[in-house]
Design a protein around this motif. Sequence first.
Motif, PDB file in Angstrom:
ATOM      1  N   ILE A   1      -5.512   5.037 -11.260  1.00 36.29           N
ATOM      2  CA  ILE A   1      -6.825   5.548 -10.842  1.00 36.29           C
ATOM      3  C   ILE A   1      -6.657   6.858 -10.072  1.00 36.29           C
ATOM      4  O   ILE A   1      -7.356   7.845 -10.324  1.00 36.29           O
ATOM      5  CB  ILE A   1      -7.560   4.512  -9.958  1.00 36.29           C
ATOM      6  N   PHE A   2      -5.693   6.871  -9.157  1.00 37.22           N
ATOM      7  CA  PHE A   2      -5.471   8.087  -8.379  1.00 37.22           C
ATOM      8  C   PHE A   2      -4.985   9.231  -9.249  1.00 37.22           C
ATOM      9  O   PHE A   2      -5.371  10.383  -9.055  1.00 37.22           O
ATOM     10  CB  PHE A   2      -4.480   7.822  -7.242  1.00 37.22           C
TER      11      PHE A   2
ATOM     12  N   VAL B   1      -1.291  -4.647 -10.347  1.00 38.29           N
ATOM     13  CA  VAL B   1      -2.347  -4.127  -9.468  1.00 38.29           C
ATOM     14  C   VAL B   1      -1.968  -2.748  -8.927  1.00 38.29           C
ATOM     15  O   VAL B   1      -2.770  -1.804  -8.994  1.00 38.29           O
ATOM     16  CB  VAL B   1      -2.604  -5.102  -8.292  1.00 38.29           C
ATOM     17  N   LEU B   2      -0.733  -2.641  -8.423  1.00 34.44           N
ATOM     18  CA  LEU B   2      -0.307  -1.354  -7.864  1.00 34.44           C
ATOM     19  C   LEU B   2      -0.357  -0.260  -8.928  1.00 34.44           C
ATOM     20  O   LEU B   2      -0.812   0.848  -8.676  1.00 34.44           O
ATOM     21  CB  LEU B   2       1.126  -1.460  -7.328  1.00 34.44           C
TER      22      LEU B   2
ATOM     23  N   GLY C   1       2.543   1.888  -3.222  1.00 30.21           N
ATOM     24  CA  GLY C   1       1.650   2.539  -4.173  1.00 30.21           C
ATOM     25  C   GLY C   1       1.713   4.052  -4.006  1.00 30.21           C
ATOM     26  O   GLY C   1       1.838   4.798  -4.986  1.00 30.21           O
ATOM     27  N   ALA C   2       1.657   4.511  -2.752  1.00 24.95           N
ATOM     28  CA  ALA C   2       1.742   5.944  -2.479  1.00 24.95           C
ATOM     29  C   ALA C   2       3.088   6.479  -2.950  1.00 24.95           C
ATOM     30  O   ALA C   2       3.178   7.561  -3.552  1.00 24.95           O
ATOM     31  CB  ALA C   2       1.564   6.206  -0.992  1.00 24.95           C
TER      32      ALA C   2
ATOM     33  N   LEU D   1      -5.741  -1.642  -0.426  1.00 20.40           N
ATOM     34  CA  LEU D   1      -4.537  -1.008  -0.955  1.00 20.40           C
ATOM     35  C   LEU D   1      -4.838   0.438  -1.348  1.00 20.40           C
ATOM     36  O   LEU D   1      -4.034   1.334  -1.105  1.00 20.40           O
ATOM     37  CB  LEU D   1      -4.006  -1.786  -2.166  1.00 20.40           C
TER      38      LEU D   1
ATOM     39  N   LEU E   1      -4.798   2.585   1.701  1.00 21.80           N
ATOM     40  CA  LEU E   1      -3.438   2.831   2.178  1.00 21.80           C
ATOM     41  C   LEU E   1      -2.725   3.848   1.280  1.00 21.80           C
ATOM     42  O   LEU E   1      -2.074   4.772   1.769  1.00 21.80           O
ATOM     43  CB  LEU E   1      -2.642   1.520   2.210  1.00 21.80           C
TER      44      LEU E   1
ATOM     45  N   MET F   1      -2.244  -0.121 -11.548  1.00 23.52           N
ATOM     46  CA  MET F   1      -3.626   0.252 -11.850  1.00 23.52           C
ATOM     47  C   MET F   1      -4.159   1.210 -10.784  1.00 23.52           C
ATOM     48  O   MET F   1      -4.805   2.218 -11.108  1.00 23.52           O
ATOM     49  CB  MET F   1      -4.509  -0.992 -11.928  1.00 23.52           C
ATOM     50  N   ILE F   2      -3.868   0.915  -9.526  1.00 23.91           N
ATOM     51  CA  ILE F   2      -4.355   1.791  -8.450  1.00 23.91           C
ATOM     52  C   ILE F   2      -3.750   3.180  -8.589  1.00 23.91           C
ATOM     53  O   ILE F   2      -4.455   4.193  -8.477  1.00 23.91           O
ATOM     54  CB  ILE F   2      -4.017   1.163  -7.074  1.00 23.91           C
TER      55      ILE F   2
ATOM     56  N   PHE G   1       3.048   6.906  -6.653  1.00 24.84           N
ATOM     57  CA  PHE G   1       2.276   8.094  -7.040  1.00 24.84           C
ATOM     58  C   PHE G   1       3.119   9.353  -6.890  1.00 24.84           C
ATOM     59  O   PHE G   1       3.175  10.196  -7.785  1.00 24.84           O
ATOM     60  CB  PHE G   1       1.022   8.190  -6.172  1.00 24.84           C
TER      61      PHE G   1
ATOM     62  N   GLY H   1       0.825  -1.206   0.000  1.00 25.59           N
ATOM     63  CA  GLY H   1       0.000   0.000   0.000  1.00 25.59           C
ATOM     64  C   GLY H   1       0.853   1.246   0.000  1.00 25.59           C
ATOM     65  O   GLY H   1       0.641   2.178  -0.772  1.00 25.59           O
TER      66      GLY H   1
END
Lengths: 252, 258
Positions: free
Chosen positions: A117-118, A110-111, A72-73, B153, B156, A113-114, A76, A69
Amino acid sequence: MKPLKIFFIIFTIMVLVPRVAFAMHIMEGFLPIKWCITWDLIAFPFVVMGILSIKKLVNTNPKIKMLLGLTGAFAFVLSALKLPSVTGSCSHPTGVGLGAVLFGPWVMSVLGMIVLIFQALLLAHGGITTLGANTFSMAVVGPLVSYLVYKGIKKAGGPLWLSVFLAAALGDLLTYVTTSLQLALAFPSNPGGFMTSFVKFMGIFAVTQVPLAIGEGLLTVVVINLLSAYNEEALVALSVVSKEVCCEEYEE
Amino acid sequence: MLIDNYAYTNKLINVHPGEKLLFSLTSMAVGFVPNIYVDLVIILMMGVVLVWKAGIPTKVYLKVLVLPLSFLLPSIFVLMINVVSTESQALWGFSVFHVRVGVTAASIKVAGLLFLRAMALISCLFFLSLTTPMIDLIMVLEKLKVPFIILELMQLVYHFLFVFMEMTYRIYISQSSRLGYITPKAGINSLGRLVTSLFIKTYQDSESLYVALEARGYDGELRVLNKNIPVSKSNLFCILSTELLLLLVALVTQGGMR
């Protein structure tokens, strides 16, 4: 050619170069609906693979979820940075190569894609309808290429810096190639068709993105070197995520 | 982040996020109809709804709307320029390595149509992101049976994004005040150090987050309280009739520029 025209062409290139560098996200609404759905369907199995592999990782070590998680941040924030490039123009590092080398390619789908989205919702980079296309180019093809290049050079006995450099640079380049392919498929040029259009997009990317890919490659080498120099603990902990990668770095 | 601030302070915050998502997605779907009038109506409609209903200041919305232009215009420009076979086809052109390149009437049409469609869909996206906080959106996605691990996720990522942004900004300022980005070579080095410390921070924070969660009885799933907002039937009716009206506009104007 007349001087005025030459001036105009140079001016156009100067206007385009720093901007197109950003355009590797396909904008919201840029693709026809047919291609939106096609790329959604193509990206879907990779994301499912990613979910399965993350679930497996989390089962072996629940801490991994937090780490993923936060990564991912991290990705970004990385994408919001400016990358100084050889030509003097700026772009953002994608972190695709770094992530793939550290975590392996499936987790990145997956990461990635997230993060996309952000980026679409918070920064208006990319979009919801083009999410599948962007996921496929940036979160599937890029990491996969990076990972394979990294593994291949390691296996052939190449030095660490070379494998990391090529993994990041080639991962970047293949992301752009995929994006041009997606654009060319959606917008074949009217006389000439798909190939002409592909060559056109590739030509623009070749001018603008090759220096950026080299920049990203260098950056990733610097990061991996610094990381292995002063945070062994983190890399060892990561070894749960992708075993061989970090152990090798650790030894060096 | 400008967009995120307004997601929490706009006047539509107490409307069910599912309704906002539905409105945005159905408008996007209608926006794919190749018709410039529909696209123009969508752009105007979203602007009006955001400024009047959601209370986003006009200046702010215009500023946000300009953001994607710097991506969109170059891409449109590239699409407009094509290889042309005969001189007469092109309205304007030049040669690169004996290949005639130019702008044709057809390519301007394609580019114009595409520009309007992209702007229409982007304004639908802005409606969603300016009125719906990420947390609400995640709640809707949970109802839509998106795998829980993705939502966790996302939570987070969303939470730590701001922490890391702040930290990056500070490091960047202090590095550049010490001339860390004066040459490209120094820049790569400084940026490498920035990314490295960011990554170490990422790792350490994830460790302490896990410890903190364990201490509070974490059993493998992050659960948060969801807001309880009722679905309004009149809103649903409004959304559906708006979309039908848009389709009617498409039928009446018959494709516009096509």
